[in-house]
Design an enzyme around this catalytic site. Structure first.
Site, PDB file in Angstrom:
ATOM      1  N   GLU A 103      -2.664  -1.746  -3.271  1.00  0.00           N
ATOM      2  CA  GLU A 103      -3.489  -1.006  -2.688  1.00  0.00           C
ATOM      3  C   GLU A 103      -3.485   0.310  -2.472  1.00  0.00           C
ATOM      4  OE1 GLU A 103      -4.912  -3.293   0.567  1.00  0.00           O
ATOM      5  OE2 GLU A 103      -3.795  -2.096   1.933  1.00  0.00           O
ATOM      6  N   HIS A 122      -8.165  -5.823   7.399  1.00  0.00           N
ATOM      7  CA  HIS A 122      -7.879  -4.768   8.426  1.00  0.00           C
ATOM      8  C   HIS A 122      -7.990  -5.192   9.851  1.00  0.00           C
ATOM      9  CE1 HIS A 122      -6.715  -0.348   8.733  1.00  0.00           C
ATOM     10  NE2 HIS A 122      -7.217  -0.461  10.157  1.00  0.00           N
ATOM     11  N   HIS A 132       0.845  -1.131  -0.091  1.00  0.00           N
ATOM     12  CA  HIS A 132      -0.117  -0.110   0.064  1.00  0.00           C
ATOM     13  C   HIS A 132       0.991   1.127  -0.217  1.00  0.00           C
ATOM     14  CE1 HIS A 132      -3.886   1.869   1.462  1.00  0.00           C
ATOM     15  NE2 HIS A 132      -3.336   2.893   0.900  1.00  0.00           N
TER      16      HIS A 132
END
Length: 238
Positions: free
Chosen positions: A70, A191, A43
């Site tokens: 991401e 998450h 990310h």
């Protein structure tokens, strides 16, 4: 079996804190694959405080499993990075500039037209698209009209409520997942999933294709070792 994609951002954070190339991000990614991970997630953020843009190019050359990038597609530099590397999957996250970590999904109703346009950009290059959404049936329904291939359920609320009442914590995720399956959307999640809450989540969420886990997995590896930790997460998904 649900696939495990290891997010290696925290490895990059450790490397950057000292300078140099220790730990070697590319070697860690290859070792994660060797230890059983079915994907690698990164990310990158504009300040490059962990994953650097060059890391993405370096990783793309060597990763043999699924590469998932991401990030915030409202940043043109991110879009260009993804198009230049053509990962197996891009996960679109509505981050704000300077945000420490992702903390909400897309409002797929309000951002309907924008999401249609940006998703089409990636799909035109044969990149599978997943969008980050909260476990809200309305948001799942609207996501299905954007052209996305998958959604990724934002699981922080589940993780926060798991120890108090796991049945209550997972209930909205089951409803959202059932709707996604009915609408033909692939389903990812991520998450704050960890060794305590992952197995229950995976056992109860229909159609779960992939979880992306970074912070908890890397923290566990400090005590348990990276290979052992990856194997323990895989057993939670079996």
């Amino acid at each position: 079996m649900t696939h495990l994609s290891v997010n290696i951002n925290k490895i990059a954070t450790l490397r950057n804190s000292r300078g140099g190339n220790n730990p070697d991000l590319v070697k860690v990614a290859l070792d994660c694959e060797r230890f059983g991970a079915e994907g690698i997630t990164v990310h990158p953020r504009p300040d490059e405080r962990h994953i650097r843009y060059q890391d993405v190019f370096d990783l793309k050359k060597v990763i043999k499993t699924e590469f998932n990038i991401e990030g915030n597609c409202q940043e043109q530099k991110f879009v260009d990075l993804v198009l230049a590397n053509k990962p197996a999957q891009v996960t679109l996250v509505p981050d704000a500039l300077g945000q420490i970590t992702s903390n909400h999904g897309w409002d797929t109703v309000k951002n309907q037209e924008y999401l249609k346009e940006i998703i089409a950009v990636f799909k035109a290059q044969n990149i599978r698209v997943s969008i980050f959404v909260d476990p809200v049936v309305e948001m799942v329904e609207a996501a299905a009209t954007t052209g996305t291939d998958r959604i990724e359920l934002y699981t922080e609320a589940y993780a926060s409520g798991y120890h108090q009442n796991k049945e209550q914590a997972i209930a909205p995720y089951i409803k959202a997942a059932e709707k996604a399956v009915k609408l033909g959307l692939g389903l990812n999640a991520g998450h704050d999933l960890d060794l305590h809450n992952l197995k229950y989540f995976a056992q109860n969420i229909p159609g779960l294709l992939e979880v992306s886990i970074g912070h908890a997995l890397i923290a566990d590896a400090l005590y348990l070792g990276l290979e052992n930790t990856i194997q323990m997460y895989l057993r939670c998904l079996a």
